[in-house]
Design a protein around this motif. Sequence first.
Motif, PDB file in Angstrom:
ATOM      1  N   UNK A 261       0.288  -1.147   0.236  1.00 14.95           N
ATOM      2  CA  UNK A 261      -0.098  -0.262   0.052  1.00 14.95           C
ATOM      3  C   UNK A 261       1.152   1.522  -0.364  1.00 14.95           C
ATOM      4  N   UNK A 262       1.654   1.347   1.043  1.00 19.55           N
ATOM      5  CA  UNK A 262       2.516   2.409   1.325  1.00 19.55           C
ATOM      6  C   UNK A 262       3.873   2.182  -0.046  1.00 19.55           C
ATOM      7  N   UNK A 263       4.051   1.074  -0.230  1.00 15.21           N
ATOM      8  CA  UNK A 263       4.991   1.007  -1.081  1.00 15.21           C
ATOM      9  C   UNK A 263       4.383   2.344  -2.833  1.00 15.21           C
ATOM     10  N   UNK A 264       3.292   1.953  -3.046  1.00 15.15           N
ATOM     11  CA  UNK A 264       2.492   2.617  -4.484  1.00 15.15           C
ATOM     12  C   UNK A 264       1.927   3.748  -4.033  1.00 15.15           C
ATOM     13  N   UNK A 265       2.010   4.573  -2.821  1.00 12.67           N
ATOM     14  CA  UNK A 265       1.243   5.384  -1.755  1.00 12.67           C
ATOM     15  C   UNK A 265       1.960   6.996  -3.358  1.00 12.67           C
ATOM     16  N   UNK A 266       2.767   6.861  -3.123  1.00 12.26           N
ATOM     17  CA  UNK A 266       3.671   7.744  -4.322  1.00 12.26           C
ATOM     18  C   UNK A 266       2.335   8.020  -5.041  1.00 12.26           C
ATOM     19  N   UNK A 267       1.984   7.502  -5.546  1.00 11.83           N
ATOM     20  CA  UNK A 267       0.958   7.381  -7.231  1.00 11.83           C
ATOM     21  C   UNK A 267       0.109   8.556  -6.697  1.00 11.83           C
ATOM     22  N   UNK A 268      -0.387   8.836  -5.429  1.00  6.93           N
ATOM     23  CA  UNK A 268      -1.511   9.658  -4.973  1.00  6.93           C
ATOM     24  C   UNK A 268      -1.141  10.815  -5.639  1.00  6.93           C
TER      25      UNK A 268
ATOM     26  N   UNK B  50       1.428  11.618  -7.476  1.00  6.39           N
ATOM     27  CA  UNK B  50       1.584  12.275  -8.591  1.00  6.39           C
ATOM     28  C   UNK B  50       0.524  11.747  -9.464  1.00  6.39           C
ATOM     29  N   UNK B  51      -0.502  11.117  -9.007  1.00  5.27           N
ATOM     30  CA  UNK B  51      -2.260  11.317  -9.502  1.00  5.27           C
ATOM     31  C   UNK B  51      -2.620  13.301  -9.059  1.00  5.27           C
ATOM     32  N   UNK B  52      -2.741  13.648  -8.080  1.00  5.04           N
ATOM     33  CA  UNK B  52      -3.299  14.875  -7.406  1.00  5.04           C
ATOM     34  C   UNK B  52      -3.011  16.157  -8.365  1.00  5.04           C
ATOM     35  N   UNK B  53      -1.864  16.104  -7.917  1.00  7.25           N
ATOM     36  CA  UNK B  53      -0.688  17.224  -9.225  1.00  7.25           C
ATOM     37  C   UNK B  53      -1.037  16.706 -10.842  1.00  7.25           C
ATOM     38  N   UNK B  54      -1.208  15.342 -11.310  1.00 10.15           N
ATOM     39  CA  UNK B  54      -1.649  15.759 -11.845  1.00 10.15           C
ATOM     40  C   UNK B  54      -2.656  16.929 -12.216  1.00 10.15           C
ATOM     41  N   UNK B  55      -3.906  16.123 -11.903  1.00  7.66           N
ATOM     42  CA  UNK B  55      -5.002  16.603 -11.796  1.00  7.66           C
ATOM     43  C   UNK B  55      -5.797  17.496 -11.372  1.00  7.66           C
TER      44      UNK B  55
ATOM     45  N   UNK C 167      -3.674   2.359 -10.015  1.00  4.82           N
ATOM     46  CA  UNK C 167      -4.654   2.721  -8.598  1.00  4.82           C
ATOM     47  C   UNK C 167      -4.788   3.684  -8.203  1.00  4.82           C
ATOM     48  N   UNK C 168      -3.655   4.360  -7.558  1.00  3.32           N
ATOM     49  CA  UNK C 168      -3.297   5.269  -6.476  1.00  3.32           C
ATOM     50  C   UNK C 168      -3.078   6.725  -7.698  1.00  3.32           C
ATOM     51  N   UNK C 169      -2.500   6.493  -9.112  1.00  3.72           N
ATOM     52  CA  UNK C 169      -2.593   7.207  -9.561  1.00  3.72           C
ATOM     53  C   UNK C 169      -3.667   7.819  -9.897  1.00  3.72           C
TER      54      UNK C 169
END
Length: 470
Positions: free
Chosen positions: A14-21, A23-28, A146-148
């Motif tokens: 979960x936290x290994x991939x949480x960096x995608x959040x 990444x995605x927040x700033x794209x959006x 999914x995180x992104x």
Amino acid sequence: MDKVKKIPSGFIYFFGSFGGILFGYDIGVMTGALPFLQHDWDLQNSAGVVGWITSAVMFGAIFGGAIAGNLSDKLGRRKMILISSLIFVIGSILSGLSPHDGQYYLIIVRIFLGLAVGAASALVPAYMSEMAPARLRGRLSGINQTMITSGMLLSYIVDFLLKGLPEQMAWRLMLGLAAVPAAILFLGVLKLPESPRFLVKNGKLDEAKQVLSFIRKEDEIEDELKTIQETAQDETKVAKNTSMSTLFTGKYRYLVIAGVGVAAFQQFQGANAIFYYIPLIVEKATGNAASSALMWPIIQGILLVLGSLLFLLIADKFNRRSLLTLGGTVMGLSFILPAILNKVIPNMSPMMIVVFLSIYVAFYSFTWAPLTWVIVGEIFPLAIRGRASGIASSFNWIGSFLVGLLFPIMTANMSQEAVFAIFGIICILGVVFIRTRVPETKGHTLEEIEEQGIKHHHAKKAAEETSVEN
């Protein structure tokens, strides 16, 4: 040691991939903030400035991915993710504190923020692919996507909820709130272990064995540790002589070109033109104000999240190349058909282009969006993985930067249908690249994928020698 043993595998993934959040927040987030920012700073007729403010994060990410890729080979994936989250917290807060009419200030701060976004895009796939077993690597690496997409949807919802505030406050809060998930990431990653492959490479066998005990069945640990050790020993011998130029020569070239090419095509296909500018696209199609079209990004965000969840179900059931071929073909047609229909049916509803864009997003969401990062995470040999992942990430961000910068300028000078038709042709070229230059990686260990690259190199060398003799 006992404390470390309590880390559950679910927490690690979960936290290994949480960096995608992040990444995605700033794209959006700029999608919803832009209409308010444009009005607040009177930028409606400044396509170049709008393009730079939007794409500044991607410009910084070009360098962030390359720097983080190199440093992660020295400092470790985990430590670099921690540093990235701190940069993200600082950059988000500074964005929210932008002075009025501070175009250059905001551009510079967003370039700084881009260093963290680029780092996350390079580090998370590398970390996840090194933690995941081969049989589940597609699915677990797909959690990153999914995180992104969840980060993007979160930003769209935040934008929608804040749209009633005074415009000068609304866009600043939208940008500043990105500090919250960044702080959560920092706290989560503090408890994460380092990648076992990185630990083996640095001679920490006991720690690597312990980490594998969190994420593997007991009877798999010794065999995998032995395989990683053997590969690491071979790679350490050549790593000393590996420079940036080495990546595109000899036995590495085939796999590096494949990984970097997929990363570049993902962005040049134009997806981010939709994600950054969908309210403005709807405004141009319908004539309604962009600030009243903030429900459209949420619809796109829901499609992206649903697609990423679909990918988790099918990731390890279908070949990577088959999914990319399907996605690229439908995406290309979704961009090209509106231009054709517009010529055949001149009075066609302008909203048809938005319908086709939604079809594009739906297929992109479970093919090119997640699979690009799965392939980037698994295709590069250990000796060059950090550096090559960084270059792939940089090429991805170069495409993202150019799309973000040029799209408003292009649509100011030609029809939206024509602009999207150009992206459609690039989608079809991406399919050709997949069929001719990218090996199948599903179900293969990272070491087996590396062996494919070596075999391809030897076969090419033998063919060249034969042609010289003839």
